[in-house]
Scaffold this motif. Structure first.
Motif, PDB file in Angstrom:
ATOM      1  N   ASP A 159      -1.413 -86.559  33.145  1.00 36.84           N
ATOM      2  CA  ASP A 159      -1.176 -86.156  34.532  1.00 36.84           C
ATOM      3  C   ASP A 159      -1.550 -84.706  34.806  1.00 36.84           C
ATOM      4  OD1 ASP A 159      -0.069 -88.672  35.182  1.00 36.84           O
ATOM      5  OD2 ASP A 159       1.855 -88.073  34.326  1.00 36.84           O
ATOM      6  N   LEU A 160      -1.975 -83.957  33.770  1.00 40.30           N
ATOM      7  CA  LEU A 160      -2.220 -82.530  33.953  1.00 40.30           C
ATOM      8  C   LEU A 160      -3.377 -82.255  34.913  1.00 40.30           C
ATOM      9  CD1 LEU A 160      -1.663 -81.172  30.322  1.00 40.30           C
ATOM     10  CD2 LEU A 160      -0.114 -81.078  32.281  1.00 40.30           C
ATOM     11  N   LYS A 161      -4.406 -83.103  34.885  1.00 43.16           N
ATOM     12  CA  LYS A 161      -5.526 -82.923  35.822  1.00 43.16           C
ATOM     13  C   LYS A 161      -5.037 -83.110  37.258  1.00 43.16           C
ATOM     14  CE  LYS A 161      -8.836 -82.266  32.799  1.00 43.16           C
ATOM     15  NZ  LYS A 161      -9.559 -80.989  32.691  1.00 43.16           N
ATOM     16  N   LEU A 162      -4.142 -84.093  37.447  1.00 43.41           N
ATOM     17  CA  LEU A 162      -3.571 -84.317  38.774  1.00 43.41           C
ATOM     18  C   LEU A 162      -2.786 -83.091  39.222  1.00 43.41           C
ATOM     19  CD1 LEU A 162      -2.787 -86.113  41.196  1.00 43.41           C
ATOM     20  CD2 LEU A 162      -0.909 -87.013  39.781  1.00 43.41           C
ATOM     21  N   ILE A 165       2.154 -72.777  33.657  1.00 44.13           N
ATOM     22  CA  ILE A 165       2.495 -74.018  34.364  1.00 44.13           C
ATOM     23  C   ILE A 165       2.040 -75.230  33.563  1.00 44.13           C
ATOM     24  CG2 ILE A 165       2.027 -75.388  36.439  1.00 44.13           C
ATOM     25  CD1 ILE A 165       1.768 -72.729  37.962  1.00 44.13           C
ATOM     26  N   MET A 166       0.837 -75.160  32.995  1.00 45.92           N
ATOM     27  CA  MET A 166       0.339 -76.270  32.189  1.00 45.92           C
ATOM     28  C   MET A 166       1.176 -76.464  30.930  1.00 45.92           C
ATOM     29  SD  MET A 166      -2.204 -77.718  33.752  1.00 45.92           S
ATOM     30  CE  MET A 166      -1.207 -77.409  35.219  1.00 45.92           C
ATOM     31  N   PHE A 167       1.647 -75.363  30.357  1.00 48.61           N
ATOM     32  CA  PHE A 167       2.506 -75.455  29.168  1.00 48.61           C
ATOM     33  C   PHE A 167       3.805 -76.179  29.519  1.00 48.61           C
ATOM     34  CE2 PHE A 167       6.003 -73.931  26.584  1.00 48.61           C
ATOM     35  CZ  PHE A 167       5.520 -74.080  25.294  1.00 48.61           C
ATOM     36  N   LEU A 168       4.398 -75.792  30.633  1.00 47.85           N
ATOM     37  CA  LEU A 168       5.637 -76.445  31.065  1.00 47.85           C
ATOM     38  C   LEU A 168       5.405 -77.930  31.315  1.00 47.85           C
ATOM     39  CD1 LEU A 168       7.052 -73.757  33.534  1.00 47.85           C
ATOM     40  CD2 LEU A 168       7.855 -74.262  31.214  1.00 47.85           C
ATOM     41  N   GLY A 169       4.247 -78.249  31.886  1.00 44.50           N
ATOM     42  CA  GLY A 169       3.933 -79.645  32.138  1.00 44.50           C
ATOM     43  C   GLY A 169       3.768 -80.449  30.860  1.00 44.50           C
ATOM     44  N   ARG A 170       3.143 -79.841  29.841  1.00 40.35           N
ATOM     45  CA  ARG A 170       2.924 -80.548  28.580  1.00 40.35           C
ATOM     46  C   ARG A 170       4.212 -80.787  27.801  1.00 40.35           C
ATOM     47  NH1 ARG A 170      -1.726 -77.180  28.012  1.00 40.35           N
ATOM     48  NH2 ARG A 170      -0.526 -75.791  26.681  1.00 40.35           N
ATOM     49  N   VAL A 178     -14.184 -75.785  35.395  1.00 47.37           N
ATOM     50  CA  VAL A 178     -14.374 -75.006  36.625  1.00 47.37           C
ATOM     51  C   VAL A 178     -13.140 -75.100  37.513  1.00 47.37           C
ATOM     52  CG1 VAL A 178     -15.475 -76.897  37.902  1.00 47.37           C
ATOM     53  CG2 VAL A 178     -15.964 -74.526  38.520  1.00 47.37           C
ATOM     54  N   VAL A 179     -12.445 -76.241  37.458  1.00 51.83           N
ATOM     55  CA  VAL A 179     -11.217 -76.402  38.242  1.00 51.83           C
ATOM     56  C   VAL A 179     -10.128 -75.476  37.713  1.00 51.83           C
ATOM     57  CG1 VAL A 179      -9.475 -78.051  39.028  1.00 51.83           C
ATOM     58  CG2 VAL A 179     -11.848 -78.785  38.764  1.00 51.83           C
ATOM     59  N   THR A 180     -10.082 -75.320  36.394  1.00 54.57           N
ATOM     60  CA  THR A 180      -9.133 -74.381  35.791  1.00 54.57           C
ATOM     61  C   THR A 180      -9.388 -72.963  36.289  1.00 54.57           C
ATOM     62  OG1 THR A 180      -8.904 -75.725  33.786  1.00 54.57           O
ATOM     63  CG2 THR A 180      -8.348 -73.393  33.600  1.00 54.57           C
ATOM     64  N   GLY A 181     -10.661 -72.567  36.300  1.00 57.80           N
ATOM     65  CA  GLY A 181     -11.001 -71.234  36.794  1.00 57.80           C
ATOM     66  C   GLY A 181     -10.674 -71.063  38.256  1.00 57.80           C
ATOM     67  N   LEU A 182     -10.965 -72.086  39.060  1.00 56.93           N
ATOM     68  CA  LEU A 182     -10.692 -72.014  40.497  1.00 56.93           C
ATOM     69  C   LEU A 182      -9.190 -71.944  40.765  1.00 56.93           C
ATOM     70  CD1 LEU A 182     -12.012 -72.011  43.260  1.00 56.93           C
ATOM     71  CD2 LEU A 182     -11.939 -74.507  43.244  1.00 56.93           C
ATOM     72  N   ALA A 183      -8.409 -72.729  40.001  1.00 56.76           N
ATOM     73  CA  ALA A 183      -6.954 -72.687  40.161  1.00 56.76           C
ATOM     74  C   ALA A 183      -6.412 -71.305  39.810  1.00 56.76           C
ATOM     75  CB  ALA A 183      -6.307 -73.750  39.272  1.00 56.76           C
ATOM     76  N   SER A 184      -6.944 -70.695  38.758  1.00 56.84           N
ATOM     77  CA  SER A 184      -6.505 -69.354  38.357  1.00 56.84           C
ATOM     78  C   SER A 184      -6.801 -68.330  39.438  1.00 56.84           C
ATOM     79  CB  SER A 184      -7.202 -68.953  37.046  1.00 56.84           C
ATOM     80  OG  SER A 184      -6.912 -69.858  36.004  1.00 56.84           O
ATOM     81  N   VAL A 185      -8.001 -68.439  40.034  1.00 53.37           N
ATOM     82  CA  VAL A 185      -8.383 -67.511  41.109  1.00 53.37           C
ATOM     83  C   VAL A 185      -7.429 -67.642  42.286  1.00 53.37           C
ATOM     84  CG1 VAL A 185     -10.162 -66.990  42.818  1.00 53.37           C
ATOM     85  CG2 VAL A 185     -10.816 -67.398  40.441  1.00 53.37           C
ATOM     86  N   MET A 186      -7.139 -68.866  42.677  1.00 52.41           N
ATOM     87  CA  MET A 186      -6.302 -69.091  43.855  1.00 52.41           C
ATOM     88  C   MET A 186      -4.846 -68.718  43.608  1.00 52.41           C
ATOM     89  SD  MET A 186      -7.814 -72.597  45.476  1.00 52.41           S
ATOM     90  CE  MET A 186      -9.401 -72.565  46.307  1.00 52.41           C
ATOM     91  N   LEU A 236      -3.442 -80.698  42.492  1.00 53.83           N
ATOM     92  CA  LEU A 236      -2.388 -80.468  43.474  1.00 53.83           C
ATOM     93  C   LEU A 236      -2.094 -78.978  43.637  1.00 53.83           C
ATOM     94  CD1 LEU A 236       0.092 -83.385  42.605  1.00 53.83           C
ATOM     95  CD2 LEU A 236      -1.440 -83.202  44.578  1.00 53.83           C
ATOM     96  N   LEU A 237      -2.177 -78.226  42.534  1.00 54.73           N
ATOM     97  CA  LEU A 237      -1.972 -76.784  42.615  1.00 54.73           C
ATOM     98  C   LEU A 237      -3.025 -76.116  43.500  1.00 54.73           C
ATOM     99  CD1 LEU A 237      -0.990 -75.741  38.968  1.00 54.73           C
ATOM    100  CD2 LEU A 237       0.395 -75.453  41.028  1.00 54.73           C
TER     101      LEU A 237
END
Length: 299
Positions: free
Chosen positions: A270-273, A253-258, A217-225, A277-278
């Motif tokens: 650290d991806l959840k963090l 962004i997650m790909f770059l982080g990985r 759900v956080v992934t979906g919320l981040a995408s919306v925002m 933060l996003l």
């Protein structure tokens, strides 16, 4: 690399569309998503391994997601449970249901069966098109079709009423509309889309897992925002489109982080963090932007 980001971004864009309906249109914070996403994946994987056609499997995942949303809405409406707690209750119960659907195991592989993506890849190779481009075209067609259907729906009387209830529930009640029914429809529709996303994600990854929805759900919320920074409009179809764009950007962004996070000593843990933060950064930017608009209007 780019193709993978687009593939995942479009699949999870369907999830983000569902989150958008509850969080932005209906103003109903719904955590059922963390359970309905793996529920859709489990239903589709079990149906496909049982020999059912892929289309039927996806439709069953849609139905499963709708039922999950209806359960949450009924708990909220009939038992007067706060919406967040109602979603948590359904999400918790769905974990056990997902294990059952997967045949009393936590993981179900899709290696020796025909999925939507294996069929598209075979078709693409037969036409002389690179498989990744064929998959991309397929996902663009699916997501475009969903946006079109949602746009048509939100231009109907029912869709307009649903949107109005999110803005002013008391006004809708004064017009003789049952708000409980609107919540059932809205939350059911939202989780139906999440179920479709789960079904496609399972086929894309090659397995369904009971833990597939942790924090989704956080992934979906981040995408919306994130999407809200790209397109400004009061029309429904640009709002839906920007949600999908936000999903693609988030996956990038997650790909770059990985793959490049090691440069700043960042690990996959650290991806959840980073996701959190996003969202916080998006909230801050939105508040700053709305404050500027208010000052300009005052001038």
């Amino acid at each position: 690399m780019i193709e993978g980001i687009l593939h995942e971004g479009l699949i999870y864009g369907i999830l983000a569309l569902g989150v958008f309906i509850t969080f932005r249109i209906l103003d109903f914070p719904d955590l059922t998503v963390d359970g309905s996403f793996p529920f859709g994946a489990a239903i589709a994987a079990s149906a496909i391994t049982a020999g059912l056609p892929v289309l039927i499997a996806i439709l069953l995942a849609l139905l499963g997601g709708i039922l999950a949303g209806i359960v949450t809405a009924l708990i909220h409406n009939k038992l007067k449970v706060p919406n967040l707690l109602a979603g948590i209750l359904t999400m918790t119960m769905l974990y056990s249901v997902n294990i059952r659907v997967l045949g009393n195991r936590a993981n179900l592989p899709l290696l020796q069966v025909t999925t939507a993506f294996s069929a598209i890849q075979d078709l693409s190779e037969g036409l002389g098109i690179p498989a990744e481009y064929g998959v991309l075209l397929f996902l663009l067609f699916v997501v475009g079709g969903i946006i079109l259907v949602l746009d048509l729906f939100f231009h109907t009387d029912l869709g307009l009423t649903l949107g109005a209830m999110g803005n002013n529930q008391q006004m809708v009640i004064s017009q003789g509309v049952n708000p409980e029914l609107m919540k059932i429809i809205g939350v059911g529709l939202s989780n139906g889309l999440v179920g479709i996303a789960g079904a496609l994600a399972a086929q894309y990854q090659g397995f369904a897992d009971a833990n597939l929805g942790q924090g989704i759900v956080v992934t979906g919320l981040a995408s919306v925002m994130i999407g809200e920074f790209f397109i400004r409009s009061n029309k429904i179809w640009p709002l839906l489109l920007r949600v999908v764009i936000g999903s693609v950007v988030f996956k990038g962004i997650m790909f770059l982080g990985r793959y490049y996070g090691y440069i700043i000593k960042m690990t996959p843990n650290d991806l959840k963090l980073i996701t959190g933060l996003l969202i916080i950064l998006s909230l801050i930017m939105t508040k700053i932007r709305s404050g500027k608009r208010t000052r300009q209007a005052a001038v």
